[in-house]
Design a protein around this motif. Structure first.
Motif, PDB file in Angstrom:
ATOM      1  N   ASN A 105       0.866  -1.178   0.000  1.00 41.58           N
ATOM      2  CA  ASN A 105       0.000   0.000   0.000  1.00 41.58           C
ATOM      3  C   ASN A 105       0.905   1.232   0.000  1.00 41.58           C
ATOM      4  O   ASN A 105       1.505   1.582   1.015  1.00 41.58           O
ATOM      5  N   GLY A 111      -5.839   3.850   3.980  1.00 31.75           N
ATOM      6  CA  GLY A 111      -5.734   2.429   4.277  1.00 31.75           C
ATOM      7  C   GLY A 111      -6.516   1.602   3.267  1.00 31.75           C
ATOM      8  O   GLY A 111      -7.357   2.127   2.527  1.00 31.75           O
ATOM      9  N   TYR A 138      -6.407  -5.824   6.721  1.00 26.88           N
ATOM     10  CA  TYR A 138      -6.404  -4.375   6.533  1.00 26.88           C
ATOM     11  C   TYR A 138      -4.967  -3.897   6.473  1.00 26.88           C
ATOM     12  O   TYR A 138      -4.125  -4.296   7.295  1.00 26.88           O
ATOM     13  N   GLN A 139      -4.683  -3.045   5.499  1.00 26.48           N
ATOM     14  CA  GLN A 139      -3.346  -2.489   5.335  1.00 26.48           C
ATOM     15  C   GLN A 139      -3.315  -1.029   5.745  1.00 26.48           C
ATOM     16  O   GLN A 139      -4.088  -0.210   5.233  1.00 26.48           O
ATOM     17  N   LEU A 140      -2.426  -0.704   6.640  1.00 27.48           N
ATOM     18  CA  LEU A 140      -2.198   0.688   6.983  1.00 27.48           C
ATOM     19  C   LEU A 140      -1.489   1.385   5.825  1.00 27.48           C
ATOM     20  O   LEU A 140      -0.909   0.721   4.952  1.00 27.48           O
ATOM     21  N   PRO A 141      -1.524   2.713   5.793  1.00 32.89           N
ATOM     22  CA  PRO A 141      -0.768   3.429   4.746  1.00 32.89           C
ATOM     23  C   PRO A 141       0.718   3.099   4.820  1.00 32.89           C
ATOM     24  O   PRO A 141       1.272   2.864   5.894  1.00 32.89           O
ATOM     25  N   ASN A 143       2.374   0.435   3.921  1.00 34.13           N
ATOM     26  CA  ASN A 143       2.554  -0.853   4.592  1.00 34.13           C
ATOM     27  C   ASN A 143       2.609  -1.965   3.556  1.00 34.13           C
ATOM     28  O   ASN A 143       2.038  -1.860   2.475  1.00 34.13           O
ATOM     29  N   THR A 145       2.138  -6.249   2.957  1.00 33.14           N
ATOM     30  CA  THR A 145       1.607  -7.518   3.450  1.00 33.14           C
ATOM     31  C   THR A 145       2.153  -8.654   2.596  1.00 33.14           C
ATOM     32  O   THR A 145       2.157  -8.577   1.362  1.00 33.14           O
ATOM     33  N   LYS A 188      -9.916   3.266   2.756  1.00 30.30           N
ATOM     34  CA  LYS A 188     -10.340   3.968   3.961  1.00 30.30           C
ATOM     35  C   LYS A 188      -9.622   5.309   4.028  1.00 30.30           C
ATOM     36  O   LYS A 188      -8.395   5.358   4.121  1.00 30.30           O
ATOM     37  N   TRP A 190      -9.473   8.430   6.348  1.00 27.18           N
ATOM     38  CA  TRP A 190      -9.845   8.788   7.714  1.00 27.18           C
ATOM     39  C   TRP A 190     -10.874   7.769   8.215  1.00 27.18           C
ATOM     40  O   TRP A 190     -10.580   6.597   8.321  1.00 27.18           O
TER      41      TRP A 190
END
Length: 227
Positions: A105, A111, A138-141, A143, A145, A188, A190
């Motif tokens: 990401n 996200g 779920y991937q954070l900014p 980030n 996987t 996502k 915010w």
């Protein structure tokens, strides 16, 4: 009065009046109206200048936010792929397919939810194995996987004809496969989540005579697109 030039010296001079324009005197009401119009014009120009300046500032801020919050699709790279049975001289009934890919990401502030993903291995445009990713993530900014798995047993659907073609390709040095990923993702921003998007990634990959991925395909980015 000014004399007029005479052609004959015995004629009497004739005088004519020089026209003097009369200076007009305006009333106080006229000057008040003039000043009022001048102030109104200046005020209108000032208001227009302020409005255009604010509009330009809002446009610049919106453009910066659009650049920063515009969702970018995940970047998928293939790191490992192997079919060991190709080099072991055994039949397709014992074949298994190993893979390892990463999903990156690259968004700064967005996200990514991956609610479902299907991974399929193909050979000559025909499926030879597939698996459903059962655990959403779920991937954070900013980030990455790692997705690693194995097709084995009933998940591998290599026919005898396909297996023989793979062995023929192996004898020539390279067997080319394709790893396909199909995912349902949401972005996502915010606390707001977008609708689902279907993303596809096609990863061409070649293995050598040992059944292991060739160096030219390692860490290669897979083409992605939405549908």
């Amino acid at each position: 009065m000014y004399p007029v030039q005479m052609d004959n010296a015995h004629e009497l001079p004739v005088y004519e009046d020089q026209y003097h324009p009369l200076r007009r005197h305006h009333s106080a009401k006229y000057y008040a109206h003039y000043i009022k119009e001048s102030l109104t014009t200046r005020l209108s120009k000032l208001v227009c200048t302020i409005f255009l300046t604010l509009l330009a500032i809002v446009g610049i801020i919106a453009f910066i936010l659009w650049l920063g919050l515009r969702p970018h699709r995940p970047r998928i790279f293939i790191h490992d792929f192997s079919i060991p049975a190709i080099s072991q001289g055994i039949g397709p009934e014992s074949a298994q397919i190993n893979f390892n890919v990463t999903v990156r990401n690259s968004n700064q502030a967005i996200g990514i939810f991956c609610d479902a993903m299907q991974v399929t291995a193909t050979y000559q445009e025909q499926s030879i194995g597939n698996s459903q990713l059962l655990t959403p993530f779920y991937q954070l900014p900013k980030n990455t996987t790692v997705l690693a798995g194995t097709f084995s047993g009933p998940m591998v659907t290599v026919t005898g004809t396909q297996w023989q073609q793979m062995l023929d390709d192996r004898s020539r040095g390279t067997v080319v496969f394709r790893l396909e990923l199909t995912a349902r993702i949401r972005f996502k921003i915010w606390s707001w989540k977008t609708k689902h998007h279907r993303m596809h990634a096609n990863c061409p990959v070649g293995v050598g005579q040992d059944g292991v991925i060739l160096s030219g395909y390692i860490d290669k980015r897979c083409p992605e697109y939405f549908s």
